[in-house]
Design a protein around this motif. Structure first.
Motif, PDB file in Angstrom:
ATOM      1  N   MET A   1       0.833  -1.455   0.050  1.00 35.34           N
ATOM      2  CA  MET A   1       0.225  -0.138   0.100  1.00 35.34           C
ATOM      3  C   MET A   1       0.329   0.968   0.427  1.00 35.34           C
ATOM      4  N   LYS A   2       0.367   2.243  -0.713  1.00 32.66           N
ATOM      5  CA  LYS A   2       1.238   3.412  -1.154  1.00 32.66           C
ATOM      6  C   LYS A   2       1.363   4.535  -0.123  1.00 32.66           C
ATOM      7  N   ASN A   3       2.075   5.310   0.333  1.00 37.42           N
ATOM      8  CA  ASN A   3       2.040   6.160   2.261  1.00 37.42           C
ATOM      9  C   ASN A   3       1.689   7.148   0.819  1.00 37.42           C
ATOM     10  N   LEU A   4       0.241   8.068   0.863  1.00 40.27           N
ATOM     11  CA  LEU A   4       0.748   9.379   0.062  1.00 40.27           C
ATOM     12  C   LEU A   4       0.425  10.311   0.791  1.00 40.27           C
ATOM     13  N   LEU A   5       0.422  12.007   0.072  1.00 40.01           N
ATOM     14  CA  LEU A   5       0.856  13.621   1.025  1.00 40.01           C
ATOM     15  C   LEU A   5       0.071  14.068  -0.259  1.00 40.01           C
ATOM     16  N   ALA A   6      -1.145  14.209   0.545  1.00 43.04           N
ATOM     17  CA  ALA A   6      -2.020  14.851   0.144  1.00 43.04           C
ATOM     18  C   ALA A   6      -2.437  16.300   0.785  1.00 43.04           C
ATOM     19  N   ILE A   7      -1.600  18.022   0.185  1.00 41.41           N
ATOM     20  CA  ILE A   7      -1.630  19.217   0.380  1.00 41.41           C
ATOM     21  C   ILE A   7      -2.793  19.447  -0.486  1.00 41.41           C
ATOM     22  N   LEU A 174      -1.429   6.012  -8.828  1.00 39.90           N
ATOM     23  CA  LEU A 174      -0.726   4.660  -8.510  1.00 39.90           C
ATOM     24  C   LEU A 174       0.726   3.609  -9.443  1.00 39.90           C
ATOM     25  N   ILE A 175      -0.166   3.621 -10.484  1.00 38.97           N
ATOM     26  CA  ILE A 175       1.117   2.956 -11.200  1.00 38.97           C
ATOM     27  C   ILE A 175       2.658   4.071 -11.542  1.00 38.97           C
ATOM     28  N   PHE A 176       1.842   5.116 -12.104  1.00 36.23           N
ATOM     29  CA  PHE A 176       2.819   6.247 -12.472  1.00 36.23           C
ATOM     30  C   PHE A 176       3.790   6.296 -10.844  1.00 36.23           C
ATOM     31  N   VAL A 177       3.671   6.262  -9.784  1.00 39.14           N
ATOM     32  CA  VAL A 177       4.606   6.214  -8.464  1.00 39.14           C
ATOM     33  C   VAL A 177       5.388   4.725  -8.623  1.00 39.14           C
ATOM     34  N   GLU A 178       5.037   4.391  -8.374  1.00 38.23           N
ATOM     35  CA  GLU A 178       5.525   3.059  -8.967  1.00 38.23           C
ATOM     36  C   GLU A 178       6.476   3.041  -9.282  1.00 38.23           C
ATOM     37  N   ILE A 179       6.187   3.371 -11.014  1.00 37.76           N
ATOM     38  CA  ILE A 179       7.088   3.781 -12.126  1.00 37.76           C
ATOM     39  C   ILE A 179       7.967   4.717 -11.427  1.00 37.76           C
ATOM     40  N   SER A 180       7.810   5.939 -10.671  1.00 42.56           N
ATOM     41  CA  SER A 180       8.664   7.429 -11.217  1.00 42.56           C
ATOM     42  C   SER A 180       9.839   7.167  -9.790  1.00 42.56           C
ATOM     43  N   ASN A 181       9.488   5.864  -8.990  1.00 47.42           N
ATOM     44  CA  ASN A 181      10.141   5.707  -7.942  1.00 47.42           C
ATOM     45  C   ASN A 181      11.437   4.862  -8.121  1.00 47.42           C
ATOM     46  N   GLN A 182      10.631   4.248  -9.427  1.00 47.78           N
ATOM     47  CA  GLN A 182      12.021   3.287 -10.391  1.00 47.78           C
ATOM     48  C   GLN A 182      12.889   4.727 -10.985  1.00 47.78           C
ATOM     49  N   MET A 183      12.819   5.366 -11.018  1.00 49.28           N
ATOM     50  CA  MET A 183      13.300   6.171 -12.151  1.00 49.28           C
ATOM     51  C   MET A 183      14.316   6.939 -11.232  1.00 49.28           C
TER      52      MET A 183
END
Length: 202
Positions: A1-7, A174-183
Motif C-alpha cells: 500500500m502506497k503512503n501518499l501526502l495530500a496538500i 499509483l502506477i505512475f508512483v511505482e514507475i517514478s520511484n524506480q527512475m
C-alpha cells in the motif's frame, strides 16, 4: 500500500478542495494511506539570510520527502493558484528540495464550471521549475466543477461520472508512483542541480 501526502492548496477554512482530498482519503483507503495536510500555518516567505527555516516548513518538507507521492488540490484565483500555495512551494524549494523527482498528482475543485483548469496549468508550471523539479503526472486533469453542490452530507461525491473519472486517474497515479520511484538513477544529480540553481546567477 502506497503512503501518499495530500496538500490542501489553500489557507481557506471552507475550501471544497479540502473536501475533495478528505473524500479521496476515505474512498481510496483500501488502495493507499493518504495523509491530508494544511499550509495555512506556514509563515510568509521572506528568504531568511541565514537560511534558517521555520519548524513548520521543515515538518512539511519531511512529510513530502517521506511520502511515495504527493497529491495537490488547488482552487483558482484570478486564473492562478492561491498565494498561500505559492508561499508553501517557495519555502519547499529554499535550501531544501523534497519535491525533486517526487511523483505529483494535480487536481482541483471550483464553484464554477472550469474546475480550476488554469490554476492547475499554473501549478504544473511551478512544479516543473528548476528549484522544485517534481514529476507531475501528465494528461491527468481532474476538474471538479460546481463543487459546492458536488458532495452529499457525508462528504461523498454525488456524481457517478466524477467518481469514475477520479477512480481511473487515481489508479493511474499509483502506477505512475511505482514507475517514478524506480527512475532514480539521476536523483542525486537532480537534487544537486536544484540546490545549485540561482536566478541571480542566470
Amino acid at each position: 500500500m502506497k503512503n501518499l501526502l495530500a496538500i490542501v492548496g489553500t489557507n481557506s477554512t471552507e475550501s471544497t478542495n479540502r473536501n475533495l482530498l478528505k473524500y479521496m482519503k476515505n474512498h481510496f483507503v483500501d488502495q493507499a494511506s493518504i495523509e491530508v495536510v494544511e499550509i495555512g500555518d506556514l509563515p510568509m516567505f521572506n528568504k531568511p539570510e541565514d537560511t534558517t527555516l521555520p519548524p513548520e516548513v521543515l515538518a512539511l518538507a519531511k512529510k513530502v520527502e517521506a511520502s511515495e507521492g504527493v497529491i495537490i488540490s488547488t482552487p483558482e484565483y484570478d486564473h492562478a493558484v492561491p498565494a498561500s500555495l505559492i508561499n508553501a512551494l517557495n519555502w519547499l524549494s529554499y535550501h531544501i528540495f523534497p519535491f525533486v523527482d517526487k511523483p505529483v498528482m494535480v487536481l482541483g475543485a471550483s464553484y464554477g464550471t472550469l474546475g480550476s483548469s488554469r490554476a492547475q496549468a499554473h501549478l504544473r508550471q511551478i512544479l516543473d521549475s528548476p528549484e522544485l523539479k517534481a514529476r507531475v503526472m501528465p494528461s491527468s486533469e481532474y476538474l471538479l466543477a460546481h463543487s459546492l453542490q458536488a458532495f452529499d452530507d457525508e462528504g461523498n461525491l454525488k456524481n457517478a461520472d466524477d467518481i469514475k473519472q477520479l477512480d481511473g486517474l487515481f489508479k493511474d497515479f499509483l502506477i505512475f508512483v511505482e514507475i517514478s520511484n524506480q527512475m532514480n538513477a539521476a536523483h542525486e544529480q537532480n537534487k544537486k542541480e536544484a540546490a545549485n540553481f540561482s536566478w541571480e546567477a542566470n
